[in-house]
Design a protein around this motif. Structure first.
Motif, PDB file in Angstrom:
ATOM      1  N   MET A 293      49.292  38.367  45.595  1.00  0.00           N
ATOM      2  CA  MET A 293      49.426  38.075  44.169  1.00  0.00           C
ATOM      3  C   MET A 293      48.058  37.945  43.500  1.00  0.00           C
ATOM      4  SD  MET A 293      52.588  38.064  43.215  1.00  0.00           S
ATOM      5  CE  MET A 293      52.743  39.452  44.355  1.00  0.00           C
ATOM      6  N   PHE A 294      47.106  37.332  44.215  1.00  0.00           N
ATOM      7  CA  PHE A 294      45.747  37.240  43.679  1.00  0.00           C
ATOM      8  C   PHE A 294      45.173  38.638  43.422  1.00  0.00           C
ATOM      9  CE2 PHE A 294      45.331  32.786  45.267  1.00  0.00           C
ATOM     10  CZ  PHE A 294      44.739  32.240  44.141  1.00  0.00           C
ATOM     11  N   ALA A 295      45.343  39.529  44.393  1.00  0.00           N
ATOM     12  CA  ALA A 295      44.818  40.885  44.246  1.00  0.00           C
ATOM     13  C   ALA A 295      45.464  41.601  43.061  1.00  0.00           C
ATOM     14  CB  ALA A 295      45.051  41.675  45.541  1.00  0.00           C
ATOM     15  N   ILE A 296      46.781  41.471  42.936  1.00  0.00           N
ATOM     16  CA  ILE A 296      47.507  42.131  41.849  1.00  0.00           C
ATOM     17  C   ILE A 296      47.064  41.576  40.493  1.00  0.00           C
ATOM     18  CG2 ILE A 296      49.795  42.449  40.800  1.00  0.00           C
ATOM     19  CD1 ILE A 296      50.937  42.516  43.643  1.00  0.00           C
ATOM     20  N   SER A 297      46.823  40.266  40.430  1.00  0.00           N
ATOM     21  CA  SER A 297      46.429  39.655  39.152  1.00  0.00           C
ATOM     22  C   SER A 297      45.116  40.239  38.640  1.00  0.00           C
ATOM     23  CB  SER A 297      46.313  38.135  39.298  1.00  0.00           C
ATOM     24  OG  SER A 297      45.166  37.762  40.041  1.00  0.00           O
ATOM     25  N   PHE A 303      43.595  46.318  32.703  1.00  0.00           N
ATOM     26  CA  PHE A 303      44.264  46.872  31.520  1.00  0.00           C
ATOM     27  C   PHE A 303      44.495  45.834  30.419  1.00  0.00           C
ATOM     28  CE2 PHE A 303      45.743  48.788  35.509  1.00  0.00           C
ATOM     29  CZ  PHE A 303      45.275  50.083  35.346  1.00  0.00           C
ATOM     30  N   ALA A 304      44.057  44.595  30.638  1.00  0.00           N
ATOM     31  CA  ALA A 304      44.319  43.519  29.672  1.00  0.00           C
ATOM     32  C   ALA A 304      43.385  43.634  28.468  1.00  0.00           C
ATOM     33  CB  ALA A 304      44.151  42.153  30.336  1.00  0.00           C
ATOM     34  N   ARG A 305      43.990  43.667  27.278  1.00  0.00           N
ATOM     35  CA  ARG A 305      43.207  43.724  26.042  1.00  0.00           C
ATOM     36  C   ARG A 305      43.680  42.702  25.003  1.00  0.00           C
ATOM     37  NH1 ARG A 305      40.826  46.162  29.112  1.00  0.00           N
ATOM     38  NH2 ARG A 305      39.740  48.160  28.989  1.00  0.00           N
ATOM     39  N   ASP A 306      44.825  42.075  25.252  1.00  0.00           N
ATOM     40  CA  ASP A 306      45.352  41.085  24.319  1.00  0.00           C
ATOM     41  C   ASP A 306      45.852  39.874  25.101  1.00  0.00           C
ATOM     42  OD1 ASP A 306      48.020  41.682  25.249  1.00  0.00           O
ATOM     43  OD2 ASP A 306      47.993  43.442  23.945  1.00  0.00           O
ATOM     44  N   PHE A 307      46.207  38.819  24.370  1.00  0.00           N
ATOM     45  CA  PHE A 307      46.569  37.562  25.011  1.00  0.00           C
ATOM     46  C   PHE A 307      47.785  37.700  25.921  1.00  0.00           C
ATOM     47  CE2 PHE A 307      49.093  33.631  25.030  1.00  0.00           C
ATOM     48  CZ  PHE A 307      48.195  32.796  25.703  1.00  0.00           C
ATOM     49  N   HIS A 309      48.793  40.173  27.753  1.00  0.00           N
ATOM     50  CA  HIS A 309      48.442  40.745  29.051  1.00  0.00           C
ATOM     51  C   HIS A 309      47.623  39.768  29.905  1.00  0.00           C
ATOM     52  CE1 HIS A 309      49.578  44.511  26.999  1.00  0.00           C
ATOM     53  NE2 HIS A 309      49.880  44.921  28.210  1.00  0.00           N
ATOM     54  N   PHE A 310      46.756  38.983  29.260  1.00  0.00           N
ATOM     55  CA  PHE A 310      46.026  37.963  30.016  1.00  0.00           C
ATOM     56  C   PHE A 310      46.982  36.878  30.532  1.00  0.00           C
ATOM     57  CE2 PHE A 310      42.286  39.695  27.806  1.00  0.00           C
ATOM     58  CZ  PHE A 310      41.392  39.747  28.860  1.00  0.00           C
ATOM     59  N   ALA A 311      47.981  36.541  29.730  1.00  0.00           N
ATOM     60  CA  ALA A 311      48.983  35.557  30.155  1.00  0.00           C
ATOM     61  C   ALA A 311      49.763  36.084  31.355  1.00  0.00           C
ATOM     62  CB  ALA A 311      49.927  35.231  29.001  1.00  0.00           C
ATOM     63  N   LEU A 312      50.115  37.372  31.334  1.00  0.00           N
ATOM     64  CA  LEU A 312      50.812  37.981  32.472  1.00  0.00           C
ATOM     65  C   LEU A 312      49.944  37.916  33.731  1.00  0.00           C
ATOM     66  CD1 LEU A 312      53.103  39.659  33.722  1.00  0.00           C
ATOM     67  CD2 LEU A 312      51.932  41.718  32.882  1.00  0.00           C
ATOM     68  N   ASP A 368      26.901  41.627  34.654  1.00  0.00           N
ATOM     69  CA  ASP A 368      25.653  41.954  33.957  1.00  0.00           C
ATOM     70  C   ASP A 368      25.202  43.378  34.234  1.00  0.00           C
ATOM     71  OD1 ASP A 368      25.465  39.513  32.734  1.00  0.00           O
ATOM     72  OD2 ASP A 368      24.111  38.642  34.234  1.00  0.00           O
ATOM     73  N   ARG A 369      25.435  43.842  35.445  1.00  0.00           N
ATOM     74  CA  ARG A 369      24.937  45.159  35.845  1.00  0.00           C
ATOM     75  C   ARG A 369      25.939  46.289  35.604  1.00  0.00           C
ATOM     76  NH1 ARG A 369      22.381  41.381  38.305  1.00  0.00           N
ATOM     77  NH2 ARG A 369      20.289  41.612  39.205  1.00  0.00           N
ATOM     78  N   ALA A 370      27.237  45.981  35.720  1.00  0.00           N
ATOM     79  CA  ALA A 370      28.220  47.063  35.644  1.00  0.00           C
ATOM     80  C   ALA A 370      29.305  46.837  34.590  1.00  0.00           C
ATOM     81  CB  ALA A 370      28.863  47.269  37.016  1.00  0.00           C
ATOM     82  N   GLY A 371      29.584  45.566  34.240  1.00  0.00           N
ATOM     83  CA  GLY A 371      30.624  45.285  33.260  1.00  0.00           C
ATOM     84  C   GLY A 371      31.828  44.601  33.881  1.00  0.00           C
ATOM     85  N   TYR A 372      32.766  44.219  33.041  1.00  0.00           N
ATOM     86  CA  TYR A 372      33.931  43.460  33.496  1.00  0.00           C
ATOM     87  C   TYR A 372      34.908  44.306  34.300  1.00  0.00           C
ATOM     88  CZ  TYR A 372      32.655  39.359  30.740  1.00  0.00           C
ATOM     89  OH  TYR A 372      32.017  38.259  30.249  1.00  0.00           O
ATOM     90  N   ILE A 373      35.183  45.522  33.860  1.00  0.00           N
ATOM     91  CA  ILE A 373      36.179  46.351  34.545  1.00  0.00           C
ATOM     92  C   ILE A 373      35.780  46.623  35.994  1.00  0.00           C
ATOM     93  CG2 ILE A 373      37.467  48.518  34.504  1.00  0.00           C
ATOM     94  CD1 ILE A 373      38.107  46.525  32.226  1.00  0.00           C
ATOM     95  N   PRO A 374      34.531  47.023  36.275  1.00  0.00           N
ATOM     96  CA  PRO A 374      34.131  47.174  37.684  1.00  0.00           C
ATOM     97  C   PRO A 374      34.285  45.885  38.483  1.00  0.00           C
ATOM     98  CG  PRO A 374      32.566  48.283  36.274  1.00  0.00           C
ATOM     99  CD  PRO A 374      33.478  47.504  35.361  1.00  0.00           C
ATOM    100  N   PHE A 375      34.004  44.727  37.841  1.00  0.00           N
ATOM    101  CA  PHE A 375      34.194  43.468  38.567  1.00  0.00           C
ATOM    102  C   PHE A 375      35.664  43.262  38.925  1.00  0.00           C
ATOM    103  CE2 PHE A 375      35.542  39.004  38.367  1.00  0.00           C
ATOM    104  CZ  PHE A 375      34.946  38.559  39.540  1.00  0.00           C
ATOM    105  N   PHE A 376      36.578  43.534  37.977  1.00  0.00           N
ATOM    106  CA  PHE A 376      38.003  43.368  38.263  1.00  0.00           C
ATOM    107  C   PHE A 376      38.433  44.277  39.417  1.00  0.00           C
ATOM    108  CE2 PHE A 376      38.446  42.375  33.471  1.00  0.00           C
ATOM    109  CZ  PHE A 376      38.060  41.058  33.684  1.00  0.00           C
ATOM    110  N   ILE A 377      37.892  45.485  39.446  1.00  0.00           N
ATOM    111  CA  ILE A 377      38.225  46.424  40.530  1.00  0.00           C
ATOM    112  C   ILE A 377      37.712  45.893  41.867  1.00  0.00           C
ATOM    113  CG2 ILE A 377      37.802  48.744  41.433  1.00  0.00           C
ATOM    114  CD1 ILE A 377      37.635  49.700  38.496  1.00  0.00           C
ATOM    115  N   ILE A 378      36.470  45.397  41.872  1.00  0.00           N
ATOM    116  CA  ILE A 378      35.881  44.837  43.104  1.00  0.00           C
ATOM    117  C   ILE A 378      36.665  43.605  43.557  1.00  0.00           C
ATOM    118  CG2 ILE A 378      33.845  43.652  44.027  1.00  0.00           C
ATOM    119  CD1 ILE A 378      32.151  45.544  42.259  1.00  0.00           C
ATOM    120  N   ALA A 379      37.041  42.740  42.601  1.00  0.00           N
ATOM    121  CA  ALA A 379      37.786  41.525  42.944  1.00  0.00           C
ATOM    122  C   ALA A 379      39.143  41.871  43.549  1.00  0.00           C
ATOM    123  CB  ALA A 379      37.958  40.655  41.703  1.00  0.00           C
TER     124      ALA A 379
END
Length: 405
Positions: A293-297, A303-307, A309-312, A368-379
């Protein structure tokens, strides 16, 4: 003879008193950690980089407190250890109420980190001595009490901070005093349990601490690595995600609302797990489900751009948190010999503390180096790798594992 506070001949601490101690101390702790960054930056004008070092020191001292407390639990009477620990925590908070300038605030925060690791490990270790209920049930309820305390504390701290920071620290201290009194009165049976653990040792002999069997240790190391990696990523929800949401035009108060949602779901899930203890076939399945579930979150955050999707994403994350986190200490309890349970409960807090200490720094460097989306992918990928690691490890070792009920 029955005393007013209970029988001295009991060998088991009552679960309700253990939960009360967790509840009041977590409310007290939740008065302190949410305001640290705001207070240091806005009131004492400390830079964010220095605040990061302060928080790292707090986490590092928490890890040290966990190691020391786990080692002492296996060797000495835990009763005075937990009473003294809670009393020292209360004293530190009283001192913080009167001396909260710079750099003394840093000093107090390091001490509270050590005391928090000390108290948390001892509570978990004492929980392993309970035989009336299953370890799974006990640790689920402990996690439930912790989160009720966290939700209560974080909801109140915003209003109390505006009123008076001195009053806030004194109120937190009073809660730890209640926890200390509760421990002094109701945790006495752990002394008898400690004596029973050492009855086989003859006078003059050193007590032998049974090591965890090799295959148990291998499986536990897999759990600890998974726990550390999960916390490494999870801590970014508490730090870097707020900046990301605000940058998307989402108001900060909606970010705060996500944590109210988090607490509410944790409470609901813990009630369900307590009501239906066989919802998962075993603790390993519960850990795998939670980790997945952590990985899926984190994958959904891409793809989250509004509240909404962040709540989901938060709902999915919380399902993972509420199932995996309490299952790890429960399973490690079953893997640990009676004479060494404190040591291994302390190691759990060490793994968690390492993830907490390095999480914001790790996430910040990638962002700082790559952005939020790459971090989400790595996480998402990093946590999913833990699932891939644990499944074959468990399949290979399950026949050789020895469980200590």
């Amino acid at each position: 003879m029955k005393l007013s506070h209970g029988s001295n001949n009991e060998t088991e601490v009552k679960l309700r008193w253990l939960l009360l101690g967790e509840l009041v101390t977590w409310i007290g702790s939740s008065f302190v950690w949410p305001l640290t960054s705001v207070y240091l930056n806005k009131q004492l004008h400390i830079s964010l980089s220095v605040i990061g070092i302060v928080l790292f020191c707090n986490c590092a001292s928490n890890v040290l407190g966990s190691i020391v407390a786990g080692w002492l639990y296996d060797r000495y009477n835990p009763y005075p250890l937990i009473v003294i620990g809670l009393g020292i925590d209360a004293l530190i908070l009283i001192l913080m109420a009167f001396f909260h300038g710079w750099p003394e605030y840093w000093f107090w925060l390091v001490l509270t980190g050590f005391a928090s690791g000390w108290d948390g490990t001892l509570i978990n270790s004492i929980a392993t001595s309970l035989r009336k209920y299953s370890g799974k049930y006990v640790f689920n309820l402990i996690y439930f009490a912790q989160n009720v305390g966290t939700v209560t504390g974080t909801l109140l701290v915003g209003y109390l901070y505006d009123f008076s920071i001195e009053f806030l620290f004194l109120l937190a201290a009073s809660l730890f005093i209640i926890g200390c009194i509760n421990a002094a009165i109701h945790y006495r049976p752990i002394s008898n349990f400690h004596r029973q653990r050492h009855t086989s040792v003859k006078v003059g002999e050193k007590h032998k601490f049974e090591p965890m069997p090799k295959y148990n240790t291998m499986l536990m190391c897999g759990f600890l690595l998974s726990l550390a990696v999960t916390w490494l990523m999870y801590m970014n929800w508490e730090s870097n995600l707020s900046v990301y949401m605000v940058s998307l035009g989402i108001p900060f108060h909606l970010y705060s609302l996500l944590w109210t949602l988090n607490g509410a779901i944790i409470v609901i899930v813990q009630v369900i797990l307590a009501r239906y203890p066989h919802l998962f076939k075993n603790l390993f399945q519960q850990i795998i489900f939670g980790t997945l579930m952590f990985a899926i979150s984190f994958a959904t955050l891409i793809f989250a751009r509004d509240f909404v999707h962040f709540a989901l994403s938060m709902v999915i994350l919380t399902l993972g948190e509420a199932t995996a986190f309490p299952a790890v200490p429960a399973y490690v309890n079953e893997l640990s010999p009676l004479s060494s349970k404190g040591k291994y409960q302390g190691v759990i807090n060490v793994a968690r503390g390492i993830g907490q200490a390095f999480g914001p720094l790790f996430g910040g460097m990638i962002i700082d180096r790559a952005g939020y989306i790459p971090f989400f992918i790595i996480a998402a990928g990093g946590i999913f790798l833990m699932v891939i690691l644990l499944l074959p490890l468990y399949a290979k070792l399950r026949k050789y594992i020895k469980l200590y009920k």
